[in-house]
Design an enzyme around this catalytic site. Structure first.
Site, short mmCIF file in Angstrom:
data_model
loop_
_atom_site.label_atom_id
_atom_site.label_comp_id
_atom_site.label_asym_id
_atom_site.label_seq_id
_atom_site.Cartn_x
_atom_site.Cartn_y
_atom_site.Cartn_z
N MET A 142 -12.05 4.80 -1.01
CA MET A 142 -12.72 5.11 0.26
C MET A 142 -13.32 6.50 0.08
SD MET A 142 -9.73 3.59 2.70
CE MET A 142 -8.54 3.62 1.36
N HIS A 187 -8.23 1.28 -4.29
CA HIS A 187 -9.18 1.06 -3.19
C HIS A 187 -9.85 2.40 -2.90
CE1 HIS A 187 -9.57 0.16 1.45
NE2 HIS A 187 -10.74 0.33 0.88
N MET A 217 -8.66 8.32 -0.39
CA MET A 217 -9.48 8.80 0.75
C MET A 217 -9.91 10.23 0.49
SD MET A 217 -7.25 7.35 3.91
CE MET A 217 -6.54 5.69 3.89
N ASP A 222 -6.77 -6.38 3.92
CA ASP A 222 -6.10 -5.07 3.99
C ASP A 222 -6.17 -4.51 5.41
OD1 ASP A 222 -5.14 -2.52 3.49
OD2 ASP A 222 -6.84 -1.89 2.25
N HIS A 253 -1.09 -1.25 -4.39
CA HIS A 253 -2.36 -0.89 -3.74
C HIS A 253 -2.41 0.62 -3.55
CE1 HIS A 253 -5.94 -1.83 -1.35
NE2 HIS A 253 -5.54 -0.92 -0.48
N MET A 255 -11.55 -5.65 4.96
CA MET A 255 -10.75 -4.76 5.79
C MET A 255 -10.51 -5.44 7.14
SD MET A 255 -10.15 -2.11 3.97
CE MET A 255 -9.24 -1.23 5.25
N SER A 283 0.84 -1.20 0.00
CA SER A 283 0.00 0.00 0.00
C SER A 283 0.88 1.25 0.00
CB SER A 283 -0.88 0.02 1.25
OG SER A 283 -1.40 1.32 1.42
N ASP A 332 -4.56 3.69 -2.20
CA ASP A 332 -5.65 4.06 -1.28
C ASP A 332 -6.15 5.47 -1.56
OD1 ASP A 332 -5.98 1.78 0.53
OD2 ASP A 332 -3.92 2.20 1.14
C1 DX5 Z 1 -6.42 1.71 5.36
C2 DX5 Z 1 -5.90 1.35 3.99
C3 DX5 Z 1 -4.85 0.31 3.99
C4 DX5 Z 1 -3.61 0.70 4.74
C5 DX5 Z 1 -2.84 -0.52 5.11
O1 DX5 Z 1 -7.56 2.50 5.22
O2 DX5 Z 1 -6.95 0.88 3.18
O3 DX5 Z 1 -4.53 -0.05 2.66
O4 DX5 Z 1 -2.78 1.53 4.01
O5 DX5 Z 1 -1.72 -0.12 5.83
P1 DX5 Z 1 -1.06 -1.04 6.93
O6 DX5 Z 1 -0.56 -2.25 6.25
O7 DX5 Z 1 0.01 -0.19 7.49
O8 DX5 Z 1 -2.15 -1.37 7.94
ZN ZN Z 2 -6.47 -0.08 1.21
#
Ligand code: DX5
Ligand code: ZN
Length: 233
Positions: A72, A70, A41, A183, A37, A141, A12, A39
């Protein structure tokens, strides 16, 4: 039918050095990463703000590895064509953030990407029951979304076994393969158990990017995944 899917490690970028993202992507792929990956947000669906389609497009020329987006975000649909255009290969979203998850899944596939649903720790797997034919992947998750570096929630393991059973039954009845990604809080100490419970695709952020040598940590994750295949659950 356990362990019939290909194994993938998806670092990620949330835990990467944001000032050197292109290099980080190249280094982690050279270290053995299968997917990147990514993310997304929006400071609305989750209380944090990260990267959008412009950053995805900027990274695209730096690697041939699939980019696993991903989302969010809420709402979901308007951003999907933008990510497809930016070179995303896989797009997953949280079903409760979409008014019409069935339509959103079709929208992702119509734009040439693999599609999937994401389940928060408290989100029921029932959301997948009537859209199985539209899924290429599900993402469980193992932390609440919004931040990297949190601890793995152990209740994810029975939920993973439940997801594995549903998907195996689907495939046995002639359905298409559906990957199971996990994840949040994944590291060398728990990835074997996560594999044993039925996951095939593993996101890891801080466990990889906090280490100086990505290849060493990815190799250790992979050997723990293999060990997980012989653990009885
Ligand atoms: C959290 C993300 C994850 C996160 C994972 O909202 O979706 O992808 O980055 O990071 P670690 O492996 O540090 O928990
Ligand atoms: Zn993620």
């Amino acid at each position: 039918m356990p362990f019939s899917q290909p194994v993938r490690i998806a670092p990620s970028l949330l835990a990467a050095d944001f000032a050197r993202l292109g290099e980080e992507v190249k280094d982690v792929v050279a270290g053995g990463a299968d997917w990147i990956h990514f993310d997304v947000m929006d400071n609305h669906y989750v209380p944090n703000l990260t990267m959008g389609p412009m950053v995805c497009a900027a990274l695209r020329p730096h690697t041939n590895a699939p980019i696993d987006v991903h989302l969010m975000v809420e709402p979901v649909d308007a951003i999907i064509p933008q990510f497809a255009k930016a070179g995303a290969n896989i797009i997953t979203f949280h079903p409760e953030a979409s008014r019409h998850p069935d339509r959103t899944l079709s929208l992702i596939r119509d734009h040439g990407c693999k599609a999937g649903l994401v389940f928060n720790p408290a989100t029921s797997l029932d959301w997948m029951d009537y859209v199985m034919d539209k899924l290429d992947i599900i993402l469980l998750m193992s932390v609440n979304p919004g931040f990297g570096g949190q601890s793995f929630i152990p209740g994810t393991l029975p939920k993973l076994r439940q997801a594995r059973r549903k998907i195996d039954a689907w495939i046995q009845a002639g359905g298409q393969p559906i990957a199971i990604e996990v994840d949040g809080g994944i590291n060398v100490n728990n990835i074997a158990e996560v594999r044993a419970a039925g996951a095939d695709t593993f996101v890891a952020g801080s466990a990889i990017f906090s280490k100086p040598d990505y290849k060493t940590v990815i190799d250790s994750l992979r050997s723990e995944i293999v060990r997980g295949e012989s653990i009885s659950v």
